[in-house]
Design a protein around this motif. Structure first.
Motif, PDB file in Angstrom:
ATOM      1  N   VAL A  46       0.786  -1.119  -0.167  1.00  0.00           N
ATOM      2  CA  VAL A  46       0.091  -0.010  -0.007  1.00  0.00           C
ATOM      3  C   VAL A  46       0.834   1.164  -0.159  1.00  0.00           C
ATOM      4  N   THR A  47       0.496   2.229  -0.924  1.00  0.00           N
ATOM      5  CA  THR A  47       1.341   3.437  -0.702  1.00  0.00           C
ATOM      6  C   THR A  47       1.036   4.203   0.448  1.00  0.00           C
ATOM      7  N   VAL A  48       2.182   4.753   0.958  1.00  0.00           N
ATOM      8  CA  VAL A  48       1.985   5.892   2.069  1.00  0.00           C
ATOM      9  C   VAL A  48       2.566   7.120   1.744  1.00  0.00           C
ATOM     10  N   PRO A  49       1.902   8.279   2.667  1.00  0.00           N
ATOM     11  CA  PRO A  49       2.132   9.610   2.241  1.00  0.00           C
ATOM     12  C   PRO A  49       3.770   9.887   2.339  1.00  0.00           C
ATOM     13  N   ARG A  50       4.091  10.702   1.221  1.00  0.00           N
ATOM     14  CA  ARG A  50       5.618  10.790   1.018  1.00  0.00           C
ATOM     15  C   ARG A  50       6.172  11.335   2.501  1.00  0.00           C
ATOM     16  N   ASP A  51       5.470  12.241   3.047  1.00  0.00           N
ATOM     17  CA  ASP A  51       6.177  12.834   4.568  1.00  0.00           C
ATOM     18  C   ASP A  51       5.426  12.169   5.689  1.00  0.00           C
ATOM     19  N   GLY A  52       4.839  11.158   5.544  1.00  0.00           N
ATOM     20  CA  GLY A  52       4.062  10.816   6.710  1.00  0.00           C
ATOM     21  C   GLY A  52       4.597   9.435   7.259  1.00  0.00           C
ATOM     22  N   PHE A  63      17.868  -3.348  -0.347  1.00  0.00           N
ATOM     23  CA  PHE A  63      18.629  -4.000  -1.299  1.00  0.00           C
ATOM     24  C   PHE A  63      17.897  -3.476  -2.679  1.00  0.00           C
ATOM     25  N   GLN A  64      18.873  -2.928  -3.463  1.00  0.00           N
ATOM     26  CA  GLN A  64      18.583  -2.275  -4.734  1.00  0.00           C
ATOM     27  C   GLN A  64      18.547  -3.446  -5.758  1.00  0.00           C
ATOM     28  N   SER A  65      17.224  -3.658  -6.063  1.00  0.00           N
ATOM     29  CA  SER A  65      16.739  -4.967  -6.755  1.00  0.00           C
ATOM     30  C   SER A  65      16.742  -4.505  -8.123  1.00  0.00           C
ATOM     31  N   SER A  66      16.567  -3.223  -8.700  1.00  0.00           N
ATOM     32  CA  SER A  66      16.806  -2.577 -10.162  1.00  0.00           C
ATOM     33  C   SER A  66      17.372  -1.501 -10.279  1.00  0.00           C
ATOM     34  N   VAL A  67      17.535  -0.866 -11.235  1.00  0.00           N
ATOM     35  CA  VAL A  67      18.031   0.543 -11.429  1.00  0.00           C
ATOM     36  C   VAL A  67      17.352   1.714 -10.324  1.00  0.00           C
ATOM     37  N   ASN A  68      15.849   1.496 -10.407  1.00  0.00           N
ATOM     38  CA  ASN A  68      15.409   2.748  -9.648  1.00  0.00           C
ATOM     39  C   ASN A  68      14.608   1.983  -8.694  1.00  0.00           C
ATOM     40  N   ILE A  69      14.559   0.904  -8.181  1.00  0.00           N
ATOM     41  CA  ILE A  69      14.001   0.266  -7.029  1.00  0.00           C
ATOM     42  C   ILE A  69      14.694  -0.301  -5.947  1.00  0.00           C
ATOM     43  N   ASP A  70      14.446  -0.077  -4.707  1.00  0.00           N
ATOM     44  CA  ASP A  70      15.044  -0.438  -3.565  1.00  0.00           C
ATOM     45  C   ASP A  70      13.896  -1.241  -2.699  1.00  0.00           C
ATOM     46  N   LEU A  81       9.576  -5.383   3.841  1.00  0.00           N
ATOM     47  CA  LEU A  81       8.631  -4.441   4.537  1.00  0.00           C
ATOM     48  C   LEU A  81       8.350  -3.044   3.583  1.00  0.00           C
ATOM     49  N   THR A  82       9.427  -2.939   2.633  1.00  0.00           N
ATOM     50  CA  THR A  82       9.129  -1.952   1.740  1.00  0.00           C
ATOM     51  C   THR A  82       9.309  -1.897   0.164  1.00  0.00           C
ATOM     52  N   TYR A  83       8.853  -0.947  -0.641  1.00  0.00           N
ATOM     53  CA  TYR A  83       9.167  -0.842  -1.817  1.00  0.00           C
ATOM     54  C   TYR A  83       9.268   0.364  -2.254  1.00  0.00           C
ATOM     55  N   ARG A  84      10.448   0.900  -2.482  1.00  0.00           N
ATOM     56  CA  ARG A  84      10.771   2.371  -2.642  1.00  0.00           C
ATOM     57  C   ARG A  84      11.203   2.596  -4.099  1.00  0.00           C
ATOM     58  N   GLN A  85      10.547   3.357  -4.522  1.00  0.00           N
ATOM     59  CA  GLN A  85      10.953   3.742  -6.153  1.00  0.00           C
ATOM     60  C   GLN A  85      10.653   5.109  -6.293  1.00  0.00           C
ATOM     61  N   PRO A  86      10.989   6.048  -7.514  1.00  0.00           N
ATOM     62  CA  PRO A  86      11.003   7.296  -7.500  1.00  0.00           C
ATOM     63  C   PRO A  86       9.936   7.912  -7.301  1.00  0.00           C
ATOM     64  N   GLY A  87       8.597   7.351  -7.344  1.00  0.00           N
ATOM     65  CA  GLY A  87       7.371   7.976  -7.144  1.00  0.00           C
ATOM     66  C   GLY A  87       6.985   7.983  -5.720  1.00  0.00           C
ATOM     67  N   GLY A  88       7.639   7.126  -4.840  1.00  0.00           N
ATOM     68  CA  GLY A  88       7.325   7.107  -3.455  1.00  0.00           C
ATOM     69  C   GLY A  88       7.509   5.923  -2.574  1.00  0.00           C
ATOM     70  N   LEU A  89       6.992   5.651  -1.661  1.00  0.00           N
ATOM     71  CA  LEU A  89       7.359   4.390  -0.904  1.00  0.00           C
ATOM     72  C   LEU A  89       6.037   3.820  -0.582  1.00  0.00           C
ATOM     73  N   GLU A  90       6.095   2.195  -0.574  1.00  0.00           N
ATOM     74  CA  GLU A  90       4.940   1.385  -0.368  1.00  0.00           C
ATOM     75  C   GLU A  90       5.364   0.440   0.761  1.00  0.00           C
ATOM     76  N   ILE A  91       4.309   0.051   1.466  1.00  0.00           N
ATOM     77  CA  ILE A  91       4.716  -0.751   2.611  1.00  0.00           C
ATOM     78  C   ILE A  91       3.884  -1.949   2.520  1.00  0.00           C
ATOM     79  N   ALA A  92       4.328  -3.100   3.018  1.00  0.00           N
ATOM     80  CA  ALA A  92       4.055  -4.320   3.093  1.00  0.00           C
ATOM     81  C   ALA A  92       2.771  -4.398   3.689  1.00  0.00           C
ATOM     82  N   ILE A  93       1.514  -4.837   3.161  1.00  0.00           N
ATOM     83  CA  ILE A  93       0.145  -4.820   3.692  1.00  0.00           C
ATOM     84  C   ILE A  93       0.360  -5.614   5.117  1.00  0.00           C
ATOM     85  N   GLY A  94       0.985  -6.866   4.804  1.00  0.00           N
ATOM     86  CA  GLY A  94       1.116  -7.694   6.054  1.00  0.00           C
ATOM     87  C   GLY A  94       1.853  -7.157   7.226  1.00  0.00           C
ATOM     88  N   ALA A  95       2.967  -6.076   6.925  1.00  0.00           N
ATOM     89  CA  ALA A  95       3.523  -5.722   8.211  1.00  0.00           C
ATOM     90  C   ALA A  95       2.669  -4.561   9.031  1.00  0.00           C
TER      91      ALA A  95
END
Length: 158
Positions: A46-52, A63-70, A81-95
């Motif tokens: 689920v996406t989370v607020p940029r500064d929240g 872990f950097q899994s691709s050129v623009n994804i951590d 726990l997370t999927y971080r990409q240039p457009g923002g951060l998503e957190i694992a729903i199960g967490a």
């Protein structure tokens, strides 16, 4: 989603978060990288607020899994726990401590799904009462689904 404060974290409690502000769209992703990160059939995020996002204990390792994804995880217990990409951060729903209102609203990378994933819930339900009685006797060392005043760095030890 609502503007309520949401909490969650990893299995051992070393990485904990607090989300301030409205959550975005819950989704499941079928891409191979999500399958590998979660060790599962898909990743639920689920996406989370940029500064929240407030990390209340340790922050995830990445872990950097691709050129623009951590992809973030707990370095102590391995929880994804997370999927971080240039457009923002998503957190694992199960967490999240409370996941009850985070049902996925969209599937991403649907063409990459495992072909049998659509029928997994059509399978018989395991009904052995002895199995479930044994499950009730398990003592969990995982962090509970709520904030704690103090939690041992390595979880509970007997």
């Amino acid at each position: 989603m609502t503007d309520q404060v949401r909490t969650g974290g990893c299995q051992c409690g070393a990485v904990r978060f607090r989300i301030h502000g409205a959550l975005g769209r819950p989704s499941i992703c079928h891409c191979r990288m999500c399958q590998k990160q979660f060790g599962s059939f898909f990743g639920a995020l689920v996406t989370v607020p940029r500064d929240g996002v407030e990390w209340t204990h340790e922050e995830p390792s990445y872990f950097q899994s691709s050129v623009n994804i951590d992809r973030g995880f707990c370095a102590r217990c391995g929880t994804p726990l997370t999927y971080r990409q240039p457009g923002g951060l998503e957190i694992a729903i199960g967490a999240f401590d409370d996941r009850s209102d985070l049902a996925p609203q969209i599937q991403v990378n649907y063409a990459a799904r495992l072909p049998w994933v659509e029928t997994i819930f059509d399978q018989p339900v395991h009904q052995d009462p002895d199995y479930y009685n044994r499950q009730e006797s398990i003592i969990s060392f995982q962090h509970p689904d709520h904030e704690t005043a103090d939690w041992p760095t390595k979880g509970l030890q007997l």
